[in-house]
Design a protein around this motif. Sequence first.
Motif, PDB file in Angstrom:
ATOM      1  N   ALA A 104       0.839  -1.206   0.000  1.00 56.47           N
ATOM      2  CA  ALA A 104       0.000   0.000   0.000  1.00 56.47           C
ATOM      3  C   ALA A 104       0.873   1.255   0.000  1.00 56.47           C
ATOM      4  O   ALA A 104       0.613   2.206  -0.756  1.00 56.47           O
ATOM      5  CB  ALA A 104      -0.942   0.004   1.206  1.00 56.47           C
ATOM      6  N   GLN A 105       1.921   1.272   0.819  1.00 51.50           N
ATOM      7  CA  GLN A 105       2.834   2.421   0.859  1.00 51.50           C
ATOM      8  C   GLN A 105       3.534   2.607  -0.479  1.00 51.50           C
ATOM      9  O   GLN A 105       3.678   3.727  -0.971  1.00 51.50           O
ATOM     10  CB  GLN A 105       3.855   2.258   1.984  1.00 51.50           C
ATOM     11  CG  GLN A 105       3.248   2.396   3.353  1.00 51.50           C
ATOM     12  CD  GLN A 105       4.237   2.067   4.461  1.00 51.50           C
ATOM     13  OE1 GLN A 105       5.368   1.621   4.210  1.00 51.50           O
ATOM     14  NE2 GLN A 105       3.817   2.261   5.698  1.00 51.50           N
ATOM     15  N   MET A 106       3.959   1.511  -1.083  1.00 55.02           N
ATOM     16  CA  MET A 106       4.624   1.556  -2.387  1.00 55.02           C
ATOM     17  C   MET A 106       3.674   2.157  -3.437  1.00 55.02           C
ATOM     18  O   MET A 106       4.070   3.007  -4.233  1.00 55.02           O
ATOM     19  CB  MET A 106       5.038   0.141  -2.789  1.00 55.02           C
ATOM     20  CG  MET A 106       5.750   0.020  -4.102  1.00 55.02           C
ATOM     21  SD  MET A 106       6.070  -1.730  -4.474  1.00 55.02           S
ATOM     22  CE  MET A 106       4.943  -1.959  -5.832  1.00 55.02           C
ATOM     23  N   LEU A 107       2.418   1.721  -3.421  1.00 55.88           N
ATOM     24  CA  LEU A 107       1.449   2.197  -4.413  1.00 55.88           C
ATOM     25  C   LEU A 107       1.068   3.654  -4.179  1.00 55.88           C
ATOM     26  O   LEU A 107       0.841   4.391  -5.138  1.00 55.88           O
ATOM     27  CB  LEU A 107       0.209   1.302  -4.412  1.00 55.88           C
ATOM     28  CG  LEU A 107       0.466  -0.147  -4.841  1.00 55.88           C
ATOM     29  CD1 LEU A 107      -0.812  -0.963  -4.751  1.00 55.88           C
ATOM     30  CD2 LEU A 107       1.066  -0.216  -6.235  1.00 55.88           C
ATOM     31  N   GLN A 108       1.003   4.088  -2.925  1.00 59.93           N
ATOM     32  CA  GLN A 108       0.705   5.495  -2.648  1.00 59.93           C
ATOM     33  C   GLN A 108       1.792   6.402  -3.219  1.00 59.93           C
ATOM     34  O   GLN A 108       1.497   7.469  -3.738  1.00 59.93           O
ATOM     35  CB  GLN A 108       0.540   5.717  -1.141  1.00 59.93           C
ATOM     36  CG  GLN A 108      -0.788   5.165  -0.636  1.00 59.93           C
ATOM     37  CD  GLN A 108      -0.848   5.030   0.870  1.00 59.93           C
ATOM     38  OE1 GLN A 108       0.187   4.881   1.537  1.00 59.93           O
ATOM     39  NE2 GLN A 108      -2.046   5.059   1.420  1.00 59.93           N
ATOM     40  N   LYS A 109       3.028   5.943  -3.171  1.00 55.01           N
ATOM     41  CA  LYS A 109       4.144   6.723  -3.726  1.00 55.01           C
ATOM     42  C   LYS A 109       4.061   6.840  -5.245  1.00 55.01           C
ATOM     43  O   LYS A 109       4.615   7.756  -5.836  1.00 55.01           O
ATOM     44  CB  LYS A 109       5.487   6.100  -3.335  1.00 55.01           C
ATOM     45  CG  LYS A 109       5.819   6.240  -1.873  1.00 55.01           C
ATOM     46  CD  LYS A 109       7.108   5.523  -1.526  1.00 55.01           C
ATOM     47  CE  LYS A 109       7.313   5.491  -0.027  1.00 55.01           C
ATOM     48  NZ  LYS A 109       8.322   4.522   0.378  1.00 55.01           N
ATOM     49  N   SER A 110       3.378   5.890  -5.895  1.00 56.76           N
ATOM     50  CA  SER A 110       3.293   5.887  -7.357  1.00 56.76           C
ATOM     51  C   SER A 110       2.428   7.031  -7.888  1.00 56.76           C
ATOM     52  O   SER A 110       2.523   7.383  -9.059  1.00 56.76           O
ATOM     53  CB  SER A 110       2.732   4.555  -7.866  1.00 56.76           C
ATOM     54  OG  SER A 110       1.322   4.499  -7.690  1.00 56.76           O
ATOM     55  N   LYS A 111       1.553   7.585  -7.026  1.00 57.22           N
ATOM     56  CA  LYS A 111       0.638   8.680  -7.409  1.00 57.22           C
ATOM     57  C   LYS A 111      -0.344   8.267  -8.500  1.00 57.22           C
ATOM     58  O   LYS A 111      -0.885   9.095  -9.216  1.00 57.22           O
ATOM     59  CB  LYS A 111       1.415   9.931  -7.857  1.00 57.22           C
ATOM     60  CG  LYS A 111       2.411  10.456  -6.855  1.00 57.22           C
ATOM     61  CD  LYS A 111       1.740  11.118  -5.696  1.00 57.22           C
ATOM     62  CE  LYS A 111       2.763  11.800  -4.804  1.00 57.22           C
ATOM     63  NZ  LYS A 111       2.465  11.702  -3.418  1.00 57.22           N
ATOM     64  N   LYS A 112      -0.572   6.960  -8.663  1.00 58.86           N
ATOM     65  CA  LYS A 112      -1.523   6.460  -9.661  1.00 58.86           C
ATOM     66  C   LYS A 112      -2.829   6.105  -8.947  1.00 58.86           C
ATOM     67  O   LYS A 112      -2.828   5.795  -7.761  1.00 58.86           O
ATOM     68  CB  LYS A 112      -0.966   5.199 -10.334  1.00 58.86           C
ATOM     69  CG  LYS A 112       0.388   5.413 -10.985  1.00 58.86           C
ATOM     70  CD  LYS A 112       0.317   5.309 -12.458  1.00 58.86           C
ATOM     71  CE  LYS A 112       1.653   5.655 -13.089  1.00 58.86           C
ATOM     72  NZ  LYS A 112       2.007   4.821 -14.184  1.00 58.86           N
ATOM     73  N   PRO A 113      -3.956   6.118  -9.690  1.00 59.54           N
ATOM     74  CA  PRO A 113      -5.206   5.671  -9.073  1.00 59.54           C
ATOM     75  C   PRO A 113      -5.128   4.192  -8.712  1.00 59.54           C
ATOM     76  O   PRO A 113      -4.667   3.385  -9.521  1.00 59.54           O
ATOM     77  CB  PRO A 113      -6.267   5.898 -10.153  1.00 59.54           C
ATOM     78  CG  PRO A 113      -5.599   6.607 -11.272  1.00 59.54           C
ATOM     79  CD  PRO A 113      -4.119   6.559 -11.065  1.00 59.54           C
ATOM     80  N   VAL A 114      -5.546   3.872  -7.482  1.00 60.59           N
ATOM     81  CA  VAL A 114      -5.495   2.498  -6.991  1.00 60.59           C
ATOM     82  C   VAL A 114      -6.904   2.068  -6.584  1.00 60.59           C
ATOM     83  O   VAL A 114      -7.576   2.776  -5.835  1.00 60.59           O
ATOM     84  CB  VAL A 114      -4.546   2.367  -5.771  1.00 60.59           C
ATOM     85  CG1 VAL A 114      -4.566   0.953  -5.205  1.00 60.59           C
ATOM     86  CG2 VAL A 114      -3.131   2.785  -6.128  1.00 60.59           C
ATOM     87  N   LEU A 115      -7.331   0.913  -7.098  1.00 60.05           N
ATOM     88  CA  LEU A 115      -8.580   0.294  -6.660  1.00 60.05           C
ATOM     89  C   LEU A 115      -8.217  -0.839  -5.719  1.00 60.05           C
ATOM     90  O   LEU A 115      -7.448  -1.731  -6.081  1.00 60.05           O
ATOM     91  CB  LEU A 115      -9.372  -0.249  -7.848  1.00 60.05           C
ATOM     92  CG  LEU A 115      -9.831   0.774  -8.886  1.00 60.05           C
ATOM     93  CD1 LEU A 115     -10.533   0.074 -10.043  1.00 60.05           C
ATOM     94  CD2 LEU A 115     -10.754   1.796  -8.255  1.00 60.05           C
ATOM     95  N   LEU A 116      -8.744  -0.785  -4.490  1.00 61.49           N
ATOM     96  CA  LEU A 116      -8.462  -1.795  -3.476  1.00 61.49           C
ATOM     97  C   LEU A 116      -9.486  -2.917  -3.611  1.00 61.49           C
ATOM     98  O   LEU A 116     -10.670  -2.740  -3.338  1.00 61.49           O
ATOM     99  CB  LEU A 116      -8.518  -1.168  -2.088  1.00 61.49           C
ATOM    100  CG  LEU A 116      -8.264  -2.079  -0.899  1.00 61.49           C
ATOM    101  CD1 LEU A 116      -6.910  -2.779  -1.005  1.00 61.49           C
ATOM    102  CD2 LEU A 116      -8.359  -1.289   0.389  1.00 61.49           C
ATOM    103  N   VAL A 117      -9.028  -4.083  -4.060  1.00 60.21           N
ATOM    104  CA  VAL A 117      -9.889  -5.224  -4.362  1.00 60.21           C
ATOM    105  C   VAL A 117      -9.681  -6.293  -3.286  1.00 60.21           C
ATOM    106  O   VAL A 117      -8.599  -6.865  -3.175  1.00 60.21           O
ATOM    107  CB  VAL A 117      -9.554  -5.792  -5.764  1.00 60.21           C
ATOM    108  CG1 VAL A 117     -10.408  -7.006  -6.065  1.00 60.21           C
ATOM    109  CG2 VAL A 117      -9.734  -4.713  -6.827  1.00 60.21           C
TER     110      VAL A 117
END
Length: 160
Positions: A104-117
């Motif tokens: 989750a921390q890695m994906l937040q840094k990406s600044k891309k839209p994330v859908l939590l499935v």
Amino acid sequence: MIQGITAIVGRPNVGKSTIFNRMIQERKSIVEDTPGVTRDRIYGKGEWLTREFRLIDTGGIQLADQPFQEEIRMQVEIAVAEADVILFVVNGREGVTRDDEFIAQMLQKSKKPVLLVVNKIDNAEMSLNIYEFYSLGLGDPIAVSGVHGIGIGDVLDQMI
């Protein structure tokens, strides 16, 4: 016309390949109970409501030192860089893990839209399991069952 690219990311054995195969309507990714089967990026095309999209299945990221973990993480980072949207798949039966928090921390840094499935929610009683995933700070979790197809349409609607 292809709309965009979505990367499917998560730790091992959360059902990423099952969801990938269901979305592209083809058995392209190997589905196995053994962690580490998917190591490279696997590409596929799907269509939802007359709109085409591309999907990238990735290997599972984990903090524990496992064979090929560094290479898998590099492949995931490439997929995230290529993607317009990220599906972060977690296991609703097991709850939030340290690996989930790390990803989750890695994906937040990406600044891309994330859908939590939240996968493996196979019945109504299990749907209560999704609430603890709010702690990951990625918005509203979407309950799905990759095996049974439950909730996949909701994910595709938001993805498109």
